[in-house]
Motif scaffolding. Structure first.
Motif, PDB file in Angstrom:
ATOM      1  N   PHE A  34       0.843  -1.188   0.000  1.00 58.34           N
ATOM      2  CA  PHE A  34       0.000   0.000   0.000  1.00 58.34           C
ATOM      3  C   PHE A  34       0.878   1.237   0.000  1.00 58.34           C
ATOM      4  O   PHE A  34       2.013   1.211   0.475  1.00 58.34           O
ATOM      5  CB  PHE A  34      -0.868   0.039   1.269  1.00 58.34           C
ATOM      6  CG  PHE A  34      -1.626  -1.236   1.551  1.00 58.34           C
ATOM      7  CD1 PHE A  34      -1.038  -2.257   2.277  1.00 58.34           C
ATOM      8  CD2 PHE A  34      -2.923  -1.401   1.099  1.00 58.34           C
ATOM      9  CE1 PHE A  34      -1.722  -3.436   2.548  1.00 58.34           C
ATOM     10  CE2 PHE A  34      -3.619  -2.566   1.365  1.00 58.34           C
ATOM     11  CZ  PHE A  34      -3.018  -3.586   2.090  1.00 58.34           C
ATOM     12  N   TYR A  36       0.395   5.051   1.667  1.00 55.39           N
ATOM     13  CA  TYR A  36      -0.398   5.939   2.502  1.00 55.39           C
ATOM     14  C   TYR A  36       0.191   7.339   2.379  1.00 55.39           C
ATOM     15  O   TYR A  36       1.384   7.525   2.134  1.00 55.39           O
ATOM     16  CB  TYR A  36      -0.326   5.518   3.978  1.00 55.39           C
ATOM     17  CG  TYR A  36      -1.300   4.424   4.370  1.00 55.39           C
ATOM     18  CD1 TYR A  36      -1.117   3.117   3.925  1.00 55.39           C
ATOM     19  CD2 TYR A  36      -2.385   4.702   5.194  1.00 55.39           C
ATOM     20  CE1 TYR A  36      -2.007   2.114   4.300  1.00 55.39           C
ATOM     21  CE2 TYR A  36      -3.270   3.704   5.582  1.00 55.39           C
ATOM     22  CZ  TYR A  36      -3.075   2.413   5.123  1.00 55.39           C
ATOM     23  OH  TYR A  36      -3.948   1.428   5.486  1.00 55.39           O
ATOM     24  N   GLU A  43      -3.145  11.881  10.947  1.00 52.68           N
ATOM     25  CA  GLU A  43      -3.008  10.437  10.804  1.00 52.68           C
ATOM     26  C   GLU A  43      -2.747  10.062   9.349  1.00 52.68           C
ATOM     27  O   GLU A  43      -3.163  10.765   8.427  1.00 52.68           O
ATOM     28  CB  GLU A  43      -4.275   9.730  11.320  1.00 52.68           C
ATOM     29  CG  GLU A  43      -5.494   9.810  10.415  1.00 52.68           C
ATOM     30  CD  GLU A  43      -6.314  11.055  10.650  1.00 52.68           C
ATOM     31  OE1 GLU A  43      -5.781  12.078  11.131  1.00 52.68           O
ATOM     32  OE2 GLU A  43      -7.528  10.988  10.328  1.00 52.68           O
ATOM     33  N   PRO A  44      -2.099   8.917   9.114  1.00 49.16           N
ATOM     34  CA  PRO A  44      -1.928   8.432   7.734  1.00 49.16           C
ATOM     35  C   PRO A  44      -3.278   8.033   7.140  1.00 49.16           C
ATOM     36  O   PRO A  44      -4.153   7.531   7.835  1.00 49.16           O
ATOM     37  CB  PRO A  44      -1.032   7.198   7.897  1.00 49.16           C
ATOM     38  CG  PRO A  44      -0.430   7.312   9.254  1.00 49.16           C
ATOM     39  CD  PRO A  44      -1.419   8.043  10.086  1.00 49.16           C
TER      40      PRO A  44
ATOM     41  N   TYR B  33      -4.752  -1.898  16.432  1.00 49.92           N
ATOM     42  CA  TYR B  33      -3.318  -1.683  16.577  1.00 49.92           C
ATOM     43  C   TYR B  33      -3.055  -0.364  17.292  1.00 49.92           C
ATOM     44  O   TYR B  33      -3.821   0.592  17.142  1.00 49.92           O
ATOM     45  CB  TYR B  33      -2.650  -1.602  15.193  1.00 49.92           C
ATOM     46  CG  TYR B  33      -2.917  -2.770  14.292  1.00 49.92           C
ATOM     47  CD1 TYR B  33      -4.114  -2.848  13.568  1.00 49.92           C
ATOM     48  CD2 TYR B  33      -1.998  -3.802  14.153  1.00 49.92           C
ATOM     49  CE1 TYR B  33      -4.376  -3.932  12.741  1.00 49.92           C
ATOM     50  CE2 TYR B  33      -2.250  -4.879  13.318  1.00 49.92           C
ATOM     51  CZ  TYR B  33      -3.431  -4.944  12.621  1.00 49.92           C
ATOM     52  OH  TYR B  33      -3.692  -6.012  11.797  1.00 49.92           O
ATOM     53  N   ARG B  94      -8.394  -2.833  11.218  1.00 48.88           N
ATOM     54  CA  ARG B  94      -8.605  -3.383   9.874  1.00 48.88           C
ATOM     55  C   ARG B  94      -9.260  -4.743   9.998  1.00 48.88           C
ATOM     56  O   ARG B  94      -9.311  -5.339  11.068  1.00 48.88           O
ATOM     57  CB  ARG B  94      -7.304  -3.496   9.107  1.00 48.88           C
ATOM     58  CG  ARG B  94      -6.273  -4.433   9.696  1.00 48.88           C
ATOM     59  CD  ARG B  94      -4.921  -4.237   9.007  1.00 48.88           C
ATOM     60  NE  ARG B  94      -4.935  -4.696   7.647  1.00 48.88           N
ATOM     61  CZ  ARG B  94      -4.368  -5.841   7.240  1.00 48.88           C
ATOM     62  NH1 ARG B  94      -3.774  -6.638   8.093  1.00 48.88           N
ATOM     63  NH2 ARG B  94      -4.405  -6.180   5.965  1.00 48.88           N
ATOM     64  N   GLY B  95      -9.748  -5.262   8.869  1.00 48.20           N
ATOM     65  CA  GLY B  95     -10.248  -6.630   8.844  1.00 48.20           C
ATOM     66  C   GLY B  95      -9.076  -7.593   8.827  1.00 48.20           C
ATOM     67  O   GLY B  95      -7.911  -7.184   8.825  1.00 48.20           O
ATOM     68  N   ASP B 100      -6.958  -6.227   3.251  1.00 50.15           N
ATOM     69  CA  ASP B 100      -7.828  -5.234   3.880  1.00 50.15           C
ATOM     70  C   ASP B 100      -7.062  -3.952   4.194  1.00 50.15           C
ATOM     71  O   ASP B 100      -5.904  -3.979   4.610  1.00 50.15           O
ATOM     72  CB  ASP B 100      -8.428  -5.786   5.166  1.00 50.15           C
ATOM     73  CG  ASP B 100      -9.629  -6.670   4.902  1.00 50.15           C
ATOM     74  OD1 ASP B 100     -10.080  -7.356   5.836  1.00 50.15           O
ATOM     75  OD2 ASP B 100     -10.119  -6.682   3.753  1.00 50.15           O
ATOM     76  N   THR B 101      -7.755  -2.840   4.013  1.00 54.66           N
ATOM     77  CA  THR B 101      -7.156  -1.538   4.306  1.00 54.66           C
ATOM     78  C   THR B 101      -7.101  -1.308   5.804  1.00 54.66           C
ATOM     79  O   THR B 101      -8.020  -1.682   6.540  1.00 54.66           O
ATOM     80  CB  THR B 101      -8.006  -0.435   3.660  1.00 54.66           C
ATOM     81  OG1 THR B 101      -8.018  -0.648   2.252  1.00 54.66           O
ATOM     82  CG2 THR B 101      -7.442   0.947   3.957  1.00 54.66           C
ATOM     83  N   GLN B 102      -6.046  -0.691   6.250  1.00 53.72           N
ATOM     84  CA  GLN B 102      -5.938  -0.295   7.647  1.00 53.72           C
ATOM     85  C   GLN B 102      -6.323   1.177   7.774  1.00 53.72           C
ATOM     86  O   GLN B 102      -5.825   2.023   7.031  1.00 53.72           O
ATOM     87  CB  GLN B 102      -4.515  -0.517   8.143  1.00 53.72           C
ATOM     88  CG  GLN B 102      -4.327  -0.216   9.610  1.00 53.72           C
ATOM     89  CD  GLN B 102      -3.104  -0.909  10.181  1.00 53.72           C
ATOM     90  OE1 GLN B 102      -2.945  -2.114  10.092  1.00 53.72           O
ATOM     91  NE2 GLN B 102      -2.215  -0.135  10.755  1.00 53.72           N
ATOM     92  N   TYR B 103      -7.227   1.448   8.697  1.00 56.69           N
ATOM     93  CA  TYR B 103      -7.693   2.814   8.929  1.00 56.69           C
ATOM     94  C   TYR B 103      -7.150   3.304  10.263  1.00 56.69           C
ATOM     95  O   TYR B 103      -7.062   2.537  11.220  1.00 56.69           O
ATOM     96  CB  TYR B 103      -9.221   2.868   8.943  1.00 56.69           C
ATOM     97  CG  TYR B 103      -9.835   2.495   7.622  1.00 56.69           C
ATOM     98  CD1 TYR B 103     -10.208   1.180   7.356  1.00 56.69           C
ATOM     99  CD2 TYR B 103     -10.031   3.454   6.640  1.00 56.69           C
ATOM    100  CE1 TYR B 103     -10.753   0.826   6.134  1.00 56.69           C
ATOM    101  CE2 TYR B 103     -10.591   3.114   5.420  1.00 56.69           C
ATOM    102  CZ  TYR B 103     -10.943   1.793   5.175  1.00 56.69           C
ATOM    103  OH  TYR B 103     -11.481   1.456   3.958  1.00 56.69           O
ATOM    104  N   PHE B 104      -6.851   4.596  10.302  1.00 55.31           N
ATOM    105  CA  PHE B 104      -6.282   5.190  11.498  1.00 55.31           C
ATOM    106  C   PHE B 104      -7.262   6.149  12.154  1.00 55.31           C
ATOM    107  O   PHE B 104      -8.065   6.805  11.476  1.00 55.31           O
ATOM    108  CB  PHE B 104      -5.011   5.968  11.157  1.00 55.31           C
ATOM    109  CG  PHE B 104      -3.826   5.090  10.874  1.00 55.31           C
ATOM    110  CD1 PHE B 104      -3.624   4.576   9.612  1.00 55.31           C
ATOM    111  CD2 PHE B 104      -2.932   4.779  11.881  1.00 55.31           C
ATOM    112  CE1 PHE B 104      -2.534   3.757   9.350  1.00 55.31           C
ATOM    113  CE2 PHE B 104      -1.840   3.961  11.635  1.00 55.31           C
ATOM    114  CZ  PHE B 104      -1.643   3.460  10.364  1.00 55.31           C
ATOM    115  N   GLY B 105      -7.156   6.245  13.466  1.00 51.97           N
ATOM    116  CA  GLY B 105      -7.818   7.314  14.189  1.00 51.97           C
ATOM    117  C   GLY B 105      -7.010   8.594  14.055  1.00 51.97           C
ATOM    118  O   GLY B 105      -5.894   8.579  13.525  1.00 51.97           O
ATOM    119  N   PRO B 106      -7.541   9.706  14.562  1.00 49.32           N
ATOM    120  CA  PRO B 106      -6.873  11.006  14.409  1.00 49.32           C
ATOM    121  C   PRO B 106      -5.646  11.187  15.295  1.00 49.32           C
ATOM    122  O   PRO B 106      -4.905  12.138  15.129  1.00 49.32           O
ATOM    123  CB  PRO B 106      -7.964  12.013  14.787  1.00 49.32           C
ATOM    124  CG  PRO B 106      -8.858  11.246  15.690  1.00 49.32           C
ATOM    125  CD  PRO B 106      -8.851   9.838  15.202  1.00 49.32           C
TER     126      PRO B 106
END
Lengths: 110, 113
Positions: A34, A36, A43-44, B33, B94-95, B100-106
Motif C-alpha cells: 500500500f 499511505y 493520521e496516515p 493496533y 482493519r479486517g 484489507d485496508t488499515q484505517y487510522f484514528g486522528p
C-alpha cells in the motif's frame, strides 16, 4: 536491513512536475502493498493499494516489482496539495501486521 | 458515521503518572493496533489485537499495556515505566484479510512534563 526502506527526501519539485518514489522490502513472502499519505501532524490515510499488475488512480500510478522487491509511486502533474509524507506499507504475510516505511517527504512549490 | 475515534486529542501528564489513551471503532474490524510516531520518524508498533481478549506485543511494548475486552475498544495505558513517553500515538483497525485496508484514528499527542 530494514524490512521496508524509503528515501526520506525531501523531494522539492515545482508544480506540474512528475515525481517518483521507490520503496524496497526485504521479505519476499510479502503479499500486499500500500501507499499511505500523511499530512503534518495528522493520521496516515490510504492513498492506494498496489496490485501485481500495477494500478492507476488519476494522477497517481503504483507499480510492484516482485523480482527486485520494490514498489513505486509516480505522481504526475504535481499540485501544491500533494505536499505530504508518503508512506510505503507492506503486509509481511504473517501475524497480519503491516510494516510502515519511515516515509518520503514531498514538497511541491509554486 | 463509521470510523475510529481517539481521545483526547492532546494530553499532558506529569512524569511518573500512568495515562490511558482511548480508541474506539465502529467499523466492525477484528484487528486493532497501537503505533507510536516520533518527530520525523516512521510508525512503530506497540501492541496489536486480532480478537477480543487476546493481544500481542509489537516492536516497542515495554512500558505500555493494553486490553481488549470489547471488539470496539482497545485502550492503551502508558505506564511510568515508559522512559520517553512524549509522542504521537495512533490507533488503527482493519479486517483480517491480507488485502484489507488499515484505517487510522486522528491520534493523541501525549506530552509528559
Amino acid at each position: 536491513r530494514k524490512e521496508v526502506e524509503q528515501d526520506p527526501g525531501p523531494f522539492n519539485v515545482p508544480e506540474g512536475a512528475t515525481v517518483a518514489f521507490n520503496c524496497t522490502y526485504s521479505n519476499s513472502a510479502s503479499q500486499s502493498f500500500f501507499w499511505y499519505r500523511q499530512d503534518c501532524r495528522k493520521e496516515p490515510k490510504l492513498l492506494m493499494s498496489v496490485y501485481s499488475s500495477g494500478n492507476e488512480d488519476g494522477r497517481f500510478t503504483a507499480q510492484l516489482n516482485r523480482a527486485s522487491q520494490y514498489i513505486s509511486l509516480l505522481i504526475r502533474d504535481s499540485k501544491l496539495s500533494d505536499s505530504a509524507t508518503y508512506l510505503c506499507v507492506v503486509n509481511l504475510g504473517y501475524g497480519n501486521k503491516l510494516v510502515f516505511g519511515a516515509g518520503t517527504i514531498l514538497r511541491v512549490k509554486s | 458515521d463509521g470510523g475510529i475515534t481517539q481521545s483526547p486529542k492532546y494530553l499532558f501528564r506529569k512524569e511518573g503518572q500512568n495515562v490511558t489513551l482511548s480508541c474506539e471503532q465502529n467499523l466492525n474490524h477484528d484487528a486493532m493496533y497501537w503505533y507510536r510516531q516520533d518527530p520525523g520518524q516512521g510508525l512503530r508498533l506497540i501492541y496489536y489485537s486480532q480478537i477480543v481478549n487476546d493481544f500481542q506485543k509489537g516492536d516497542i511494548a515495554e512500558g505500555y499495556s493494553v486490553s481488549r475486552e470489547k471488539k470496539e475498544s482497545f485502550p492503551l495505558t502508558v505506564t511510568s515505566a515508559q522512559k520517553n513517553p512524549t509522542a504521537f500515538y495512533l490507533c488503527a483497525s482493519r479486517g483480517l484479510a491480507e488485502t484489507d485496508t488499515q484505517y487510522f484514528g486522528p491520534g493523541t499527542r501525549l506530552t509528559v512534563l
